[in-house]
Design an enzyme around this catalytic site. Sequence first.
Site, PDB file in Angstrom:
ATOM      1  CB  SER A 115      -8.406 -60.470   1.961  1.00 39.86           C
ATOM      2  OG  SER A 115      -7.564 -59.397   1.622  1.00 39.86           O
ATOM      3  CG  ASP A 211      -3.163 -58.563   7.814  1.00 35.74           C
ATOM      4  OD1 ASP A 211      -3.266 -57.545   7.110  1.00 35.74           O
ATOM      5  OD2 ASP A 211      -3.756 -59.624   7.559  1.00 35.74           O
ATOM      6  CG  HIS A 241      -3.208 -59.873   4.114  1.00 36.05           C
ATOM      7  ND1 HIS A 241      -4.319 -59.589   4.867  1.00 36.05           N
ATOM      8  CD2 HIS A 241      -3.659 -60.065   2.846  1.00 36.05           C
ATOM      9  CE1 HIS A 241      -5.399 -59.591   4.089  1.00 36.05           C
ATOM     10  NE2 HIS A 241      -5.018 -59.896   2.866  1.00 36.05           N
TER      11      HIS A 241
END
Length: 270
Positions: A115, A211, A241
């Site tokens: 991330s 995502d 995500h």
Amino acid sequence: MKSVKAGLKVEELPTPGASTTMVIYRRPDSKAPAPVVFWIHGGGYIMGSNKTEDTWGEAFCRTIDCAVVAAGYRLAPEHPFPSALDDLRAAMGWVLNHGANHGLDPETILVGGESAGGGLAAALVQRLHDEGVPIKGQLLACPMLDDRTAVRTDIGRREPRGWNNGSNHYGWSAYLGTEPGGETTPEYAVPARRDQLGGLPPAWVGVGDIDLFYDEDLDYARRLQEAGVPVTLEIGKGGPHGYHSLVPKASISQRFIASAVDFAAKSLAR
């Protein structure tokens, strides 16, 4: 501080020249000098900790005889760019200059993250490349790479799941210290804004197809390939995500982790 967690040796050390720490994972039977996975946690640049990276530390160490160095960094908005990147560079400096004294191989390093950690990994690799520091590979798990996504008018503020564009806008605003999507950004602040990608180390890019970062991640992977950088792309069908962390036992998550570990093993092979 030494302990055993998930059957691994875990050691926490202060980062010289920074107010952060490094958590080092390795197997008890690891042979020195161990290749290094330099791992960066996620959290939208505004939250998270390097002390919660057990899953990745275990995934790499179980399959590869390596050490995972989970580097901490200061968080926005209290500490906007370049604080986080400077902290990570300081931790990398320790690995390069002092890692050999701790059983690490400073010549065999993979940089990775998830991330926002994936975005920071991409930025750190760019900076290290420009400084002439050789890195074996970059592992970018659902990376947060492009502030311009935060101002896309075709994406709603509430969707997709997990990390929506309202959260994304706040994260980038906090990190950059200004409104995202501006005409220019500081060097290394937004990895996707870099023009020249040639010469960067081989990359693994993994992301779910629902995502928020799907488009920007695929675009970065494409541009790396066009610049001559070898890219392994792992797309999770129906994956939001961070799905690999949310449902780690699902087959889609296991494929994601296995693909990442396989890339790391090949990158660190000596």
